[in-house]
Design a protein around this motif. Structure first.
Motif, mmCIF file in Angstrom:
data_model
loop_
_atom_site.group_PDB
_atom_site.id
_atom_site.type_symbol
_atom_site.label_atom_id
_atom_site.label_comp_id
_atom_site.label_asym_id
_atom_site.label_seq_id
_atom_site.Cartn_x
_atom_site.Cartn_y
_atom_site.Cartn_z
ATOM 1 N N THR A 1 0.775 -1.234 -0.006
ATOM 2 C CA THR A 1 -0.229 0.104 -0.047
ATOM 3 C C THR A 1 0.851 1.260 -0.094
ATOM 4 O O THR A 1 0.557 2.256 -0.732
ATOM 5 C CB THR A 1 -0.965 -0.006 1.118
ATOM 6 N N GLU A 2 1.941 1.354 0.788
ATOM 7 C CA GLU A 2 2.804 2.281 0.784
ATOM 8 C C GLU A 2 3.396 2.643 -0.437
ATOM 9 O O GLU A 2 3.821 3.551 -1.013
ATOM 10 C CB GLU A 2 3.771 2.415 2.161
ATOM 11 N N LEU B 1 2.522 1.992 -3.620
ATOM 12 C CA LEU B 1 1.698 2.507 -4.425
ATOM 13 C C LEU B 1 1.402 3.784 -4.174
ATOM 14 O O LEU B 1 1.362 4.516 -5.155
ATOM 15 C CB LEU B 1 0.128 1.569 -4.356
ATOM 16 N N ALA B 2 1.469 4.186 -2.837
ATOM 17 C CA ALA B 2 1.201 5.881 -2.425
ATOM 18 C C ALA B 2 2.359 6.531 -2.898
ATOM 19 O O ALA B 2 2.257 7.873 -3.448
ATOM 20 C CB ALA B 2 0.955 5.893 -0.981
ATOM 21 N N ASN B 3 3.579 6.116 -2.696
ATOM 22 C CA ASN B 3 4.840 6.520 -3.059
ATOM 23 C C ASN B 3 4.862 6.771 -4.564
ATOM 24 O O ASN B 3 5.335 7.658 -5.240
ATOM 25 C CB ASN B 3 6.094 5.853 -2.611
ATOM 26 N N ARG C 1 2.146 6.887 -6.792
ATOM 27 C CA ARG C 1 1.055 7.945 -7.041
ATOM 28 C C ARG C 1 1.873 9.293 -6.725
ATOM 29 O O ARG C 1 1.810 10.348 -7.722
ATOM 30 C CB ARG C 1 -0.025 7.708 -6.555
ATOM 31 N N ARG C 2 2.659 9.437 -5.754
ATOM 32 C CA ARG C 2 3.192 10.763 -5.365
ATOM 33 C C ARG C 2 4.474 11.340 -6.347
ATOM 34 O O ARG C 2 4.568 12.248 -6.792
ATOM 35 C CB ARG C 2 3.496 10.861 -3.883
ATOM 36 N N ASP C 3 5.052 10.198 -6.432
ATOM 37 C CA ASP C 3 6.528 10.703 -7.023
ATOM 38 C C ASP C 3 6.468 10.572 -8.744
ATOM 39 O O ASP C 3 7.258 11.330 -9.176
ATOM 40 C CB ASP C 3 7.656 9.480 -6.520
ATOM 41 N N SER D 1 0.177 9.097 -12.965
ATOM 42 C CA SER D 1 -0.879 9.060 -11.648
ATOM 43 C C SER D 1 -2.221 8.663 -12.223
ATOM 44 O O SER D 1 -2.599 7.859 -11.519
ATOM 45 C CB SER D 1 -1.179 10.529 -11.217
ATOM 46 N N TYR E 1 -1.761 4.512 -12.325
ATOM 47 C CA TYR E 1 -1.833 4.013 -10.864
ATOM 48 C C TYR E 1 -3.275 4.175 -10.276
ATOM 49 O O TYR E 1 -4.069 3.533 -9.425
ATOM 50 C CB TYR E 1 -0.812 4.412 -9.946
ATOM 51 N N GLY E 2 -3.760 5.458 -10.730
ATOM 52 C CA GLY E 2 -5.218 5.822 -10.087
ATOM 53 C C GLY E 2 -6.544 4.833 -10.584
ATOM 54 O O GLY E 2 -7.222 4.755 -9.894
ATOM 55 N N ASN F 1 -3.350 -3.753 -6.719
ATOM 56 C CA ASN F 1 -2.087 -3.266 -6.392
ATOM 57 C C ASN F 1 -0.824 -3.912 -7.066
ATOM 58 O O ASN F 1 -0.654 -5.313 -6.449
ATOM 59 C CB ASN F 1 -1.704 -2.974 -5.075
#
Length: 296
Positions: free
Chosen positions: A90-91, A93-95, A97-99, A104, A107-108, A113
């Motif tokens: 989960t982390e 995937l969040a990284n 989407r951010r980086d 985006s 991944y959205g 995942n």
């Protein structure tokens, strides 16, 4: 106290000559100070990059929480490992989407995942070499639930080569600048001693012992070197402040604002070395002058 009094009296009798000697010593050491400032910041920049060296291991999806907990504890106990960070799926995937903003949308829209969980192992200072990183990566890959372990071997090898090149260049150039500074300091102090050759001859004529003659000149040489070292320190500090001020706020040059000043050990050692160098130069010069007077 007599050598100190006579050394100070010598400064008062020939202030211009003493000022020129101190200025010559200071200017000769400024180059060495500026080089030390540049070398220190280059070394700090390379060390900062080295601190980011990590060994990354990607976990299989069927790795159990107990396996992860045990492996994290064992990896953290390795002598070469400074920190073990676990990044969950989960982390990760969040990284991403951010980086990775350009992806985006991709991944959205994901329903599953695809990114794996991972271990990120930061290495201790002294173990950030290709060999040490390869050894840690091999140990990490030995766990059955680790799909792949990597550390960017080519990048680490280039970084290590850059460190060796920077160290060799710093030693070679620093030695050259130091030799030039020693010669210039010796010449400046010797000129001050030679200018008072008649005074030395008169003291010998009246029966003064060699030690009695030499001591004030040794103190004077030490003071000259100390003053020259402080002048060099002041000029180097002003250059450091001016450089940071000149480039502060420039687009793309924000890194200059993080330029580091010389370590206190370097500063204190440099000033003391300048004082010792001035005393040694005075000892050499006055010994030659005393010997020449005896020969005459």
């Amino acid at each position: 106290m007599r050598p100190l009094r006579e050394a100070l009296a010598g400064f008062r009798r020939a202030p211009l000559l003493c000022g020129l000697s101190i200025g010559a010593v200071g200017l000769s050491l400024v180059i060495l100070g500026l080089f030390g400032l540049v070398a220190h910041n280059i070394g700090a920049a390379i060390s900062d990059v080295e601190r980011r060296v990590e060994v990354v291991g990607y976990l299989l999806d069927d790795a159990s929480p107990e396996q992860i907990r045990v492996a994290r504890r064992e990896l953290g106990a390795l002598p070469a490992v400074e920190e073990v960070r676990y990044v969950s799926k989960t982390e990760a995937l969040a990284n991403a989407r951010r980086d990775l903003v350009e992806f985006s949308n991709v991944y959205g829209d994901l329903r599953v995942n695809p990114l794996p969980a991972s271990f990120h192992l930061r290495l201790r200072e002294g173990f950030r070499t290709p060999q040490a990183a390869a050894g840690v990566a091999g140990g990490l890959a030995a766990y059955p639930f680790i799909e792949e372990a990597r550390f960017g071997d080519e990048w680490v090898e280039r970084l290590f080569s850059l460190r060796r090149l920077a160290t060799g260049t710093a030693v070679a150039l620093g030695s050259g600048f130091a030799i030039v500074a020693v010669l210039l300091v010796g010449t400046a102090v010797r000129m001050a001693v030679l200018a008072r050759g008649e005074e030395i001859e008169i003291m010998q004529i009246v029966g003064a012992r060699d030690g009695y003659i030499r001591r004030p000149y040794l103190v004077e040489g030490a003071i000259t070197g100390l003053a020259g070292g402080l002048v060099a320190l002041g000029v180097t500090r002003l250059a450091y402040i001016a450089f940071r001020t000149r480039f502060a706020g420039f687009d793309g040059l924000d890194g200059f604002e993080a330029l580091a000043w010389l370590p206190d050990v370097w500063v204190g050692g440099g000033v003391l070395a300048a004082s010792a160098l001035g005393m040694l130069a005075a000892a050499f010069s006055v010994n030659r002058e005393v010997g020449r007077a005896y020969g005459a």
